[in-house]
Design an enzyme around this catalytic site. Structure first.
Site, PDB file in Angstrom:
ATOM      1  NE  ARG A 235      46.318  44.489  67.715  1.00 41.62           N
ATOM      2  CZ  ARG A 235      45.945  45.588  67.069  1.00 41.62           C
ATOM      3  NH1 ARG A 235      46.388  46.769  67.433  1.00 41.62           N
ATOM      4  NH2 ARG A 235      45.096  45.500  66.099  1.00 41.62           N
TER       5      ARG A 235
ATOM      6  CE  LYS B 271      42.596  49.806  69.180  1.00 37.36           C
ATOM      7  NZ  LYS B 271      41.415  49.230  68.492  1.00 37.36           N
TER       8      LYS B 271
ATOM      9  NE  ARG C 258      40.992  44.848  61.700  1.00 35.33           N
ATOM     10  CZ  ARG C 258      40.327  45.951  61.350  1.00 35.33           C
ATOM     11  NH1 ARG C 258      39.585  45.979  60.269  1.00 35.33           N
ATOM     12  NH2 ARG C 258      40.422  47.029  62.081  1.00 35.33           N
TER      13      ARG C 258
ATOM     14  NE  ARG D  82      38.327  52.120  59.999  1.00 37.67           N
ATOM     15  CZ  ARG D  82      39.092  51.494  60.900  1.00 37.67           C
ATOM     16  NH1 ARG D  82      39.481  52.127  61.994  1.00 37.67           N
ATOM     17  NH2 ARG D  82      39.459  50.246  60.717  1.00 37.67           N
TER      18      ARG D  82
ATOM     19  NE  ARG E  13      42.489  50.203  58.912  1.00 40.35           N
ATOM     20  CZ  ARG E  13      42.652  50.185  60.214  1.00 40.35           C
ATOM     21  NH1 ARG E  13      42.691  51.330  60.898  1.00 40.35           N
ATOM     22  NH2 ARG E  13      42.797  49.054  60.872  1.00 40.35           N
TER      23      ARG E  13
HETATM   24  P1  AP5 Z   1      38.534  54.198  64.956  1.00 41.59           P
HETATM   25  O1  AP5 Z   1      38.836  55.302  65.881  1.00 41.59           O
HETATM   26  O2  AP5 Z   1      39.180  54.192  63.612  1.00 41.59           O
HETATM   27  O3  AP5 Z   1      38.731  52.779  65.722  1.00 41.59           O
HETATM   28  P2  AP5 Z   1      40.051  52.009  66.162  1.00 41.59           P
HETATM   29  O4  AP5 Z   1      39.777  51.416  67.496  1.00 41.59           O
HETATM   30  O5  AP5 Z   1      41.251  52.884  66.015  1.00 41.59           O
HETATM   31  O6  AP5 Z   1      40.012  50.867  65.059  1.00 41.59           O
HETATM   32  P3  AP5 Z   1      41.175  50.167  64.251  1.00 41.59           P
HETATM   33  O7  AP5 Z   1      40.452  49.382  63.185  1.00 41.59           O
HETATM   34  O8  AP5 Z   1      42.219  51.130  63.789  1.00 41.59           O
HETATM   35  O9  AP5 Z   1      41.757  49.218  65.330  1.00 41.59           O
HETATM   36  P4  AP5 Z   1      42.601  47.973  65.128  1.00 41.59           P
HETATM   37  O10 AP5 Z   1      43.115  47.710  66.490  1.00 41.59           O
HETATM   38  O11 AP5 Z   1      41.889  46.844  64.467  1.00 41.59           O
HETATM   39  O12 AP5 Z   1      43.649  48.404  64.021  1.00 41.59           O
HETATM   40  P5  AP5 Z   1      45.161  48.859  64.046  1.00 41.59           P
HETATM   41  O13 AP5 Z   1      45.277  49.958  63.098  1.00 41.59           O
HETATM   42  O14 AP5 Z   1      45.681  49.003  65.423  1.00 41.59           O
HETATM   43  O15 AP5 Z   1      36.930  54.129  64.775  1.00 41.59           O
HETATM   44  C1  AP5 Z   1      36.319  53.189  63.909  1.00 41.59           C
HETATM   45  C2  AP5 Z   1      35.104  53.847  63.211  1.00 41.59           C
HETATM   46  O16 AP5 Z   1      34.116  54.160  64.206  1.00 41.59           O
HETATM   47  C3  AP5 Z   1      35.435  55.182  62.505  1.00 41.59           C
HETATM   48  O17 AP5 Z   1      34.628  55.282  61.361  1.00 41.59           O
HETATM   49  C4  AP5 Z   1      35.045  56.253  63.544  1.00 41.59           C
HETATM   50  O18 AP5 Z   1      34.664  57.494  62.932  1.00 41.59           O
HETATM   51  C5  AP5 Z   1      33.875  55.573  64.252  1.00 41.59           C
HETATM   52  N1  AP5 Z   1      33.774  55.912  65.670  1.00 41.59           N
HETATM   53  C6  AP5 Z   1      34.782  56.073  66.568  1.00 41.59           C
HETATM   54  N2  AP5 Z   1      34.300  56.333  67.797  1.00 41.59           N
HETATM   55  C7  AP5 Z   1      32.929  56.308  67.672  1.00 41.59           C
HETATM   56  C8  AP5 Z   1      31.863  56.483  68.588  1.00 41.59           C
HETATM   57  N3  AP5 Z   1      32.079  56.736  69.889  1.00 41.59           N
HETATM   58  N4  AP5 Z   1      30.587  56.387  68.117  1.00 41.59           N
HETATM   59  C9  AP5 Z   1      30.350  56.138  66.787  1.00 41.59           C
HETATM   60  N5  AP5 Z   1      31.316  55.968  65.870  1.00 41.59           N
HETATM   61  C10 AP5 Z   1      32.597  56.039  66.318  1.00 41.59           C
HETATM   62  O19 AP5 Z   1      45.852  47.543  63.444  1.00 41.59           O
HETATM   63  C11 AP5 Z   1      45.655  47.144  62.105  1.00 41.59           C
HETATM   64  C12 AP5 Z   1      46.468  45.880  61.841  1.00 41.59           C
HETATM   65  O20 AP5 Z   1      47.878  46.176  62.024  1.00 41.59           O
HETATM   66  C13 AP5 Z   1      46.203  44.695  62.777  1.00 41.59           C
HETATM   67  O21 AP5 Z   1      45.103  43.913  62.326  1.00 41.59           O
HETATM   68  C14 AP5 Z   1      47.539  43.945  62.703  1.00 41.59           C
HETATM   69  O22 AP5 Z   1      47.641  43.221  61.504  1.00 41.59           O
HETATM   70  C15 AP5 Z   1      48.546  45.086  62.634  1.00 41.59           C
HETATM   71  N6  AP5 Z   1      49.009  45.494  63.977  1.00 41.59           N
HETATM   72  C16 AP5 Z   1      48.775  46.693  64.610  1.00 41.59           C
HETATM   73  N7  AP5 Z   1      49.368  46.712  65.825  1.00 41.59           N
HETATM   74  C17 AP5 Z   1      49.998  45.512  65.948  1.00 41.59           C
HETATM   75  C18 AP5 Z   1      50.773  44.930  66.986  1.00 41.59           C
HETATM   76  N8  AP5 Z   1      51.005  45.578  68.138  1.00 41.59           N
HETATM   77  N9  AP5 Z   1      51.251  43.685  66.797  1.00 41.59           N
HETATM   78  C19 AP5 Z   1      51.037  43.006  65.649  1.00 41.59           C
HETATM   79  N10 AP5 Z   1      50.294  43.497  64.619  1.00 41.59           N
HETATM   80  C20 AP5 Z   1      49.787  44.726  64.778  1.00 41.59           C
END
Ligand code: AP5
Length: 215
Positions: A91, A16, A174, A130, A163
């Site tokens: 979410r 994402k 997660r 990552r 991270r």
């Molecule tokens: P990346 O692009 O970083 O993936 P992502 O989907 O953004 O992963 P996140 O871990 O950031 O998602 P998340 O939803 O768990 O975390 P968030 O930050 O929202 O890609 C991942 C890896 O794969 C990278 O190394 C990249 O290079 C590689 N890659 C990408 N595309 C690829 C492809 N096509 N092929 C191969 N490799 C690829 O949330 C973190 C925390 O914040 C949550 O756990 C929660 O505690 C809190 N939080 C966030 N939003 C909320 C909310 N709305 N409500 C409550 N808590 C929240």
């Protein structure tokens, strides 16, 4: 057309964040990534950040009222612009109701949901490899998108970091939270007919091309 509302949804590590910046700049949308906003607060040690960290480090969702305040402030500041791209919000079904209520105040509705679909096995491989630049937040993958020089950011030349929530146990949690709380929201969007499902298990450029074709 102004004020279009797009949502990017998918499991942790689906790509994402990798896709969101491009999508937002292509459409000139305001990007609201709750994960990035929360990490910014954690880094600055704000009251919100300190509370959020205790949930994020365990792989749990941060309480919705805390996230809601950030979202509302962002919408109010940017209303009237081309549109919004939400990454990581809503979410769960409760957050979706909250967003709908906020949008209704401005006579807006969700236009499209882009769902990046990736299997759990692939996610483990992605998240354990990552690396992030602590300065510019650029995201790398040590196999698929490695830095040019060892473990240094190509742009900032500072050491990349892992991270805090990319530890095996936290990744498992997660994913559990995703299947329990976010998957029902994906099902709901599927019933509403607003969702476009993208196979996220292809090269980032191929994923990007399909997203753009559907925006
Ligand atoms: P990346 O692009 O970083 O993936 P992502 O989907 O953004 O992963 P996140 O871990 O950031 O998602 P998340 O939803 O768990 O975390 P968030 O930050 O929202 O890609 C991942 C890896 O794969 C990278 O190394 C990249 O290079 C590689 N890659 C990408 N595309 C690829 C492809 N096509 N092929 C191969 N490799 C690829 O949330 C973190 C925390 O914040 C949550 O756990 C929660 O505690 C809190 N939080 C966030 N939003 C909320 C909310 N709305 N409500 C409550 N808590 C929240």
């Amino acid at each position: 057309m102004k004020n279009r509302i797009f949502i990017l949804i998918g499991p942790p590590g689906a790509g994402k964040g990798t896709q969101a910046k491009n999508m937002a700049s292509l459409k000139d949308f305001v990007l609201i990534s709750t994960g990035d906003l929360l990490r910014e607060n954690v880094g600055k040690k704000t009251e919100l950040g300190n509370t959020a960290k205790s949930y994020m480090d365990k792989g749990e969702l941060v309480p919705t009222d805390l996230v809601a305040r950030m979202i509302k402030a962002n919408i109010e500041q940017n209303i009237g612009k081309n549109g919004f791209l939400f990454d990581g919000f809503p979410r769960d079904l409760a957050q979706n109701t909250l967003l709908s209520d906020m949008l209704e105040e401005f006579n807006l509705d969700i236009d499209k949901v882009i769902y990046i679909d990736v299997k759990d096995e692939v996610i483990f491989e992605r998240l354990t490899n990552r690396r992030i630049c602590p300065k510019c937040k650029r995201v790398y993958h040590m196999r698929y998108n490695p830095p040019k020089n060892d473990e240094l950011c190509d742009d900032c030349k500072v050491s990349l970091i892992v991270r805090d929530d990319d530890k095996i146990d936290v990744i498992k949690k997660r994913l559990e939270v995703y299947h329990k709380l976010t998957q029902p929201l994906v099902d709901y969007y599927e019933e509403s007919g607003k969702i476009t499902k993208i196979n996220g298990e292809r090269a980032p450029k191929e994923v990007e091309a399909e997203i753009i074709a559907n925006m």
